[in-house]
Design an enzyme around this catalytic site. Structure first.
Site, PDB file in Angstrom:
ATOM      1  CD  GLU A 158       2.236 -14.041  14.366  1.00 39.00           C
ATOM      2  OE1 GLU A 158       2.496 -15.334  14.541  1.00 39.00           O
ATOM      3  OE2 GLU A 158       2.599 -13.547  13.311  1.00 39.00           O
ATOM      4  CB  CYS A 165       2.050   9.007  11.910  1.00 39.86           C
ATOM      5  SG  CYS A 165       1.230   8.743  13.784  1.00 39.86           S
ATOM      6  CB  CYS A 168       3.861   7.684  16.560  1.00 37.63           C
ATOM      7  SG  CYS A 168       2.478   6.560  16.555  1.00 37.63           S
ATOM      8  CD  GLU A 316      -0.502 -18.510  14.196  1.00 40.86           C
ATOM      9  OE1 GLU A 316       0.387 -18.375  13.510  1.00 40.86           O
ATOM     10  OE2 GLU A 316      -1.117 -17.394  14.341  1.00 40.86           O
ATOM     11  CD1 TRP A 324       9.213 -17.992   6.982  1.00 43.56           C
ATOM     12  CD2 TRP A 324       7.417 -18.380   7.021  1.00 43.56           C
ATOM     13  NE1 TRP A 324       9.343 -18.683   8.116  1.00 43.56           N
ATOM     14  CE2 TRP A 324       8.268 -18.844   8.563  1.00 43.56           C
ATOM     15  CE3 TRP A 324       5.999 -18.386   7.286  1.00 43.56           C
ATOM     16  CZ2 TRP A 324       7.494 -19.008   9.552  1.00 43.56           C
ATOM     17  CZ3 TRP A 324       5.362 -18.564   8.579  1.00 43.56           C
ATOM     18  CH2 TRP A 324       6.059 -19.283   9.546  1.00 43.56           C
ATOM     19  CD  GLU A 364      -0.519 -16.794   5.795  1.00 41.23           C
ATOM     20  OE1 GLU A 364       0.610 -16.533   6.759  1.00 41.23           O
ATOM     21  OE2 GLU A 364      -1.556 -16.613   6.314  1.00 41.23           O
TER      22      GLU A 364
END
Length: 689
Positions: A158, A165, A168, A316, A324, A364
């Protein structure tokens, strides 16, 4: 004609059924690992994803590698006819790395570097992080690329997020120099930087958007999103390169989930197989409308299938609940099978879960799993999973079959980012995704299969192309739509389209910009309406679609002038009453419709697309009227069609079939003329193609 494609792996030419498996959490419990194998076989699970968050278990200290536990797991899989997607563990790095190399930690938009923690908290630009991932991935590939249990690489997990930073920032400036030919003048013009005196006079002045800095230059915001997406894809390619050479036949995938941050259409180009993670909140949406949620989920299944125009993988899903949501409700009886087979109906060759066994601790530990903390198979959830496993075992002939599609909806990431950043007609919510869903759900209710495509793709394969809220569209792509219509295609556009080009600058000369000739209209003004405001679309008598009615409209109203188009319907009220609200333009051999307002009534879209589909000669899965909340989708190998009739209405339904001969796939029995579907029921039918 053979329309069947090869399975993901020749090792297992069957529907994949399995889960995300985390044996490293249970190494102190060998009896648990032994029982897991027995129950996997009992549930007819044939594949597991392993090693996704296992970095510290594989490299507990820098340069110290411990593979023995994974050797044992994979060998046991092979002995028991279970296969594995081998994961690269970059989704969560070990604490020792963060402590020794703080540059691997992300810097947020506020320019504060994160502490170690959670997951995906790393910088894709960091040379150290790239070096460390390549080293571990290479060792994994060297050891397991030819393991008999391995059927593919599960690259990271994912991908998402962004880093601000210094590394980047420097990469972003280099990216911009390439995009704008090393010309600040070109960049300043593309971003309209003279506004508020924001002209850049040095490349060093350019920084990523920040809450305490620049965030109102829309061209900058859009380019930053593009850069983040391309950087993420580049990192994924870096990971693929680190494993590919050890066995080039082993396919690669990465499970997609956060649709906001990465242009998944571009990410899919570097993958062999597309996979995604689906977690619809069945039974506890705010409006308690499972049919709408089913259409939303189906739309995304179709999107991921369309990326490569071949079967995808549901990597998934939850076998029960998630952890959540504000309220976590259980799946109702029948919903697990219905929702799992929904993915197959829309092109998936797998049903996989997060997770196999619930974690004992951490965030989880109450997320759904096949095996609960009770540790045995005598549970409702396990029985539901086993039932899906038995059904999937009967669907071997469906593996690799394709979805015949004649209708497409355009959904561009650039457009999505730009329209959500626009400041204008309705800052309380332009509802781009909801608009796309309105159009998609009508086709879903009609049982018309849909591809979700980009505006740069080939339109010639489709009889109907729909472009909801094409706010951002280039001149070139506008011309391509125009050519498609001239050559006989049917196109439908909506309000708030053709507004800006690829750098988020408004098209000059009037909206809808490059779609103006195609649609045959000029949009002079667009009004945002308060939630309390209501207008309407009144169909003209004898219109070209033979539609009748007066439909409520709300939220957005576009005031348009006809430039060759004809009005099919007009506004009901306000100072623009009786002005065009739905139009048709005949251009060349084709037709182009324009919907100038957001119609509130869902039934309008069903009637609209039923009429357009009939005129365009579009084939429906079943040539019959489907009850609300019931859909029919199909896959084919060119000789046999596999038809999935699914009931998301929340009540028992009857479907009158279309007179063709059908057999029920699992039983092989003939299907009566009227099919009865229980609550959360589905039927899988076969017919001659």
């Amino acid at each position: 004609m053979n329309m069947k494609l090869s399975p993901v792996s020749s090792k297992i030419p069957a529907m994949l059924h399995g889960a995300d498996y985390n044996p490293e959490q249970w190494l102190k419990y060998p009896e648990v690992l032994r029982e897991d194998i027995r129950m996997m076989k009992l549930a007819k699970c044939n594949v597991m994803s392993v090693g996704i968050f296992s970095w510290v278990s594989l490299e507990p200290e820098e340069g110290v590698f411990t593979f023995h536990w994974l050797d044992s797991i994979l060998d046991t899989f092979a002995e028991n006819g279970i296969y594995a997607f081998l994961a690269t563990p970059s989704g969560a790095r070990p604490a020792w790395m963060s402590a020794k190399y703080p540059e691997v930690l992300r810097v947020e938009r506020n320019r504060v570097r994160n502490l170690h923690g959670v997951r995906h908290n790393h910088c894709y630009t960091s040379p150290v992080y790239r070096q460390k991932t390549a080293l571990l991935n290479g060792k994994l590939a060297e050891r397991y690329a030819d393991h008999p249990a391995g059927i593919g690489w599960h690259i990271s997990n994912e991908y998402g997020g962004e880093c601000h930073c210094d590394l980047c920032q420097a990469n972003f400036r280099e990216w911009l120099k390439v995009k704008y030919d090393d010309s600040l003048d070109e960049l300043n013009h593309a971003w309209w930087a003279t506004f508020w005196s924001h002209t850049y006079t040095s490349w060093d002045q350019v920084e990523s958007p920040a809450p305490h800095g620049e965030n109102q230059v829309h061209g900058l915001n859009l380019d930053w999103r593009r850069f983040v997406s391309e950087s993420t894809i580049d990192f994924c390619q870096h990971e693929i390169d680190s494993v590919r050479n050890y066995n080039s036949e082993l396919p690669v995938t990465t499970n997609m989930h956060n649709i906001d941050g990465v242009d998944y259409r571009k990410l899919a180009k570097i993958l062999d197989v597309v996979s995604w993670d689906a977690y619809p909140a069945w039974g506890y949406t705010e409006d308690n409308d499972d049919a709408r949620l089913a259409a939303w989920t189906a739309m995304h299944h179709d999107m991921f299938r369309t990326f490569k125009h071949k079967p995808f993988l549901l990597m998934e899903s939850t076998p029960s609940l998630t952890n959540w949501q504000s309220v976590s409700k259980l799946k109702r009886p029948g919903m697990h099978k219905l929702s799992s087979l929904q993915a197959v109906a829309h092109g998936s060759d797998s049903v996989q879960y997060f997770q196999w066994r619930k974690s004992r601790g951490s965030s989880e530990k109450f997320h759904g799993a096949v095996i609960d903390h009770s540790g045995h198979a005598e549970t409702r959830v396990f029985r539901d999973v086993a039932e899906v496993g038995r059904t999937l075992a009967e669907l071997q002939d469906v593996v690799g079959t394709t979805t015949p599609v004649q209708t497409a909806i355009i959904y561009d990431w650039d457009n999505r980012w730009a329209v959500k950043d626009a400041q204008g007609i309705r800052n309380s919510g332009l509802k781009y995704e909801e608009t796309v869903l309105q159009h998609y759900q009508a086709l879903w209710e009609l049982g018309i299969p849909v591809d979700i495509i980009g505006s740069e793709e080939d339109f010639s394969a489709y009889k109907l192309v729909i472009g909801p809220m094409l706010y951002l569209i280039s001149e070139d792509n506008g011309k391509r739509i125009e050519k498609y219509v001239e050559e006989g295609g049917t196109f439908l556009g909506t309000y708030w389209s053709g507004v800006v080009g690829e750098t988020d600058l408004c098209h000059l000369g009037g909206f809808p910009g490059p779609l103006r000739r195609t649609l045959g209209i000029w949009a002079e003004e667009t009004e945002g309406l308060h939630s309390r405001d209501l207008n309407g679309l009144v169909m003209n008598s004898g219109n070209a679609l033979s539609l009748e009615g007066d439909y409520d409209a709300h939220e957005i109203a576009e005031l348009i002038h006809l430039e060759g188009a004809e009005a099919l319907g007009t506004y009901r009220t306000d100072f623009y009453a009786r002005q065009p609200a739905l139009t048709l333009n005949r251009l060349g051999e084709g037709r182009a419709y324009h919907l100038a307002t957001r119609v509130k009534d869902a039934g309008f879209y069903v009637e609209l697309y039923a009429a357009i589909a009939k005129q365009a000669g579009i084939v429906r899965t079943l040539d019959t009227e489907l009850p609300a909340g019931v859909t029919a989708q199909w896959r084919t190998d060119g000789a046999i069609d596999y038809v999935f009739v699914q009931n998301f209405s929340g009540m028992e339904q009857s479907v009158e079939l279309d007179g063709r001969a059908y057999t029920e796939l699992e039983s092989g029995e003939a299907v009566p003329a009227v099919l009865t579907l229980p609550v959360h029921g589905l039927a899988i039918l076969k017919r001659a193609h």
